[in-house]
Design a protein around this motif. Structure first.
Motif, mmCIF file in Angstrom:
data_model
loop_
_atom_site.group_PDB
_atom_site.id
_atom_site.type_symbol
_atom_site.label_atom_id
_atom_site.label_comp_id
_atom_site.label_asym_id
_atom_site.label_seq_id
_atom_site.Cartn_x
_atom_site.Cartn_y
_atom_site.Cartn_z
ATOM 1 N N PRO A 80 0.821 -1.231 0.000
ATOM 2 C CA PRO A 80 0.000 0.000 0.000
ATOM 3 C C PRO A 80 0.843 1.265 0.000
ATOM 4 O O PRO A 80 0.456 2.277 -0.610
ATOM 5 C CB PRO A 80 -0.807 -0.128 1.291
ATOM 6 N N ILE A 81 1.992 1.209 0.659
ATOM 7 C CA ILE A 81 2.873 2.392 0.695
ATOM 8 C C ILE A 81 3.395 2.676 -0.714
ATOM 9 O O ILE A 81 3.457 3.841 -1.151
ATOM 10 C CB ILE A 81 4.027 2.157 1.685
ATOM 11 N N PHE A 82 3.806 1.629 -1.443
ATOM 12 C CA PHE A 82 4.294 1.825 -2.811
ATOM 13 C C PHE A 82 3.198 2.421 -3.707
ATOM 14 O O PHE A 82 3.460 3.312 -4.535
ATOM 15 C CB PHE A 82 4.763 0.491 -3.400
ATOM 16 N N GLU A 83 1.976 1.957 -3.538
ATOM 17 C CA GLU A 83 0.874 2.463 -4.359
ATOM 18 C C GLU A 83 0.585 3.930 -4.040
ATOM 19 O O GLU A 83 0.269 4.722 -4.925
ATOM 20 C CB GLU A 83 -0.386 1.611 -4.138
ATOM 21 N N MET A 84 0.677 4.300 -2.754
ATOM 22 C CA MET A 84 0.455 5.694 -2.358
ATOM 23 C C MET A 84 1.542 6.588 -2.970
ATOM 24 O O MET A 84 1.269 7.676 -3.448
ATOM 25 C CB MET A 84 0.455 5.808 -0.837
ATOM 26 N N ASN A 85 2.782 6.139 -2.977
ATOM 27 C CA ASN A 85 3.885 6.913 -3.532
ATOM 28 C C ASN A 85 3.712 7.081 -5.051
ATOM 29 O O ASN A 85 4.051 8.129 -5.621
ATOM 30 C CB ASN A 85 5.215 6.230 -3.227
ATOM 31 N N SER A 86 3.195 6.050 -5.716
ATOM 32 C CA SER A 86 3.018 6.134 -7.172
ATOM 33 C C SER A 86 1.948 7.160 -7.538
ATOM 34 O O SER A 86 2.017 7.802 -8.577
ATOM 35 C CB SER A 86 2.659 4.757 -7.735
#
Length: 411
Positions: A403-409
């Motif tokens: 979820p953190i990677f998706e938020m950063n994207s």
């Protein structure tokens, strides 16, 4: 003269326990008073009546209850001590008494004194041992009987001591080989459960506050964590109940037989069970046949040391075939439950008249192969446990980071 256990008070008022020999409880109490001890209770180790000597207590009719069993280590040590004393020319009853005096465990001392009592009453040593089957099994008693009949009791006792010591060492190696992988697996599962129950809920609570749909892996992690927190203790109780119920089901003879048959068909476990039982069979049969025990009796006793029902039945069938005139190696081959190497060595022993020696060689070969199999199995289990733990932790970390990677994207 019988053996009696007692409790008494010394001059300082402390309770002391011990064993004495005497013709009656009254004589034993007299011996205690002569030693300036105040007897509290005197009880025959053969299951006699219990006497209370102080405070006007009457005689009790309570039958003695004590654990007439002995560990393999104690049995080996006692057998070796007894063999040395008998070999030195000491009479059997005196050898038993001297061996009993050397015992630090009261249970072992009681057993030996009870055996000595029976010997003094005119029983043979094998008959006296037969009164305590929990401490001395059929194989032990059969070898002692053969040694007494042939007049070679001391050498037979030395062989028994070597056998019990070797058997104990094999069991110890089996336990030690399994301890490390099992402890590692237990720690791995404990760490994973602790992460899921205490660490994961705090980390994923941030993601649950948003309205964005979480990745499937993260949702699965949250669901697993919630299940462990809410239903983990119930799951543990269900597992305990299943194990208990399974053991109860195995008390039925037919179910036990099917379970033992299934274990023999398992890929790795089956071969391991086959090797363990074959090694026990060969070692026991070698010991019995070299000590003068008749082959048919030796076969039936050797079958009893096996832990698998199917192999026990195979051994009984082998004994029946031998009784009908079939050679031993042919009977073993026809059963289909014994390793080919054991069958070949038995055939060689029968042809050359060296059956006990070939059986001993077979037992040693089986033990070496067993150790190699254990080494391979444990060697595979250790990296499997490490990979399992690493994979589980990796999934937890990925479920948190995704979820953190998706938020950063999106940013």
């Amino acid at each position: 003269m019988g053996a009696y256990s007692y409790q008494a008070l010394d001059e300082a008022g402390k309770t002391v326990k011990g064993m004495l020999e005497g013709d009656s409880e009254r004589q034993v109490r007299s011996q205690l008073r002569a030693k300036k001890l105040k007897p509290l209770s005197v009880q025959s180790v053969a299951g006699g009546r219990k006497a209370a000597a102080a405070g006007g207590e009457g005689l009790g009719g309570m039958r003695q209850r004590w654990r007439a069993k002995m560990s393999a280590r104690d049995l080996s040590l006692i057998t070796r001590q007894l063999a040395s004393l008998v070999k030195s020319g000491l009479p059997l009853d005196e050898a038993l008494q001297a061996t009993a005096k050397q015992q630090q465990k009261p249970n072992n001392k009681r057993i030996l004194l009870q055996v000595r009592t029976k010997v003094l009453e005119g029983f043979s040593l094998a008959q006296a041992l037969g009164e305590i089957p929990g401490a001395f099994d059929n194989m032990y008693r059969a070898m002692v009987k053969a040694g007494e009949s042939a007049g070679f009791l001391a050498p037979v006792l030395e062989r028994l001591a070597d056998y019990t010591q070797s058997n104990q060492q094999i069991q110890q190696r089996l336990k030690m080989a399994m301890i490390y992988p099992l402890v590692l697996l237990f720690i791995s599962l404990s760490v994973i459960i602790a992460l899921m129950a205490f660490v994961v809920p705090k980390l994923v609570s941030v993601f649950q506050q948003g309205e964005r749909e979480l990745p499937a892996l993260t949702q699965f992690l949250i669901a697993s964590s919630d299940f462990i927190i809410n239903y983990g203790h119930y799951t543990l109780l269900v597992l305990v109940a299943l194990v208990y119920g399974f053991n109860r089901l195995l008390r039925n003879e037919a179910r036990m037989r099917r379970w033992h048959q299934l274990k023999l068909k398992m890929p790795v476990v089956g071969n391991l069970i086959l090797q363990i039982n074959s090694a026990r069979f060969a070692a026991t049969l070698a010991l019995l046949s070299s000590s003068g025990v008749p082959l048919l009796q030796a076969l039936r006793i050797a079958g009893q040391v096996m832990t698998n029902k199917i192999m026990q039945e195979a051994c009984e069938q082998v004994a029946e075939d031998v009784q009908e005139g079939t050679s031993l190696h042919r009977s073993l081959e026809n059963s289909g439950q014994f390793p080919p190497l054991l069958v070949q060595l038995v055939a060689s022993g029968e042809a050359n008249g060296t059956l006990p020696e070939q059986l001993e060689n077979a037992a040693q070969d089986q033990e070496r192969e067993l150790e190699m199999m254990l080494g391979v199995a444990m060697g595979l289990l250790e990296p499997f446990t490490v990979v399992f733990m690493g994979g589980a932790v990796c999934l937890i970390v990925m479920a948190i980071l995704q979820p953190i990677f998706e938020m950063n994207s999106l940013i």
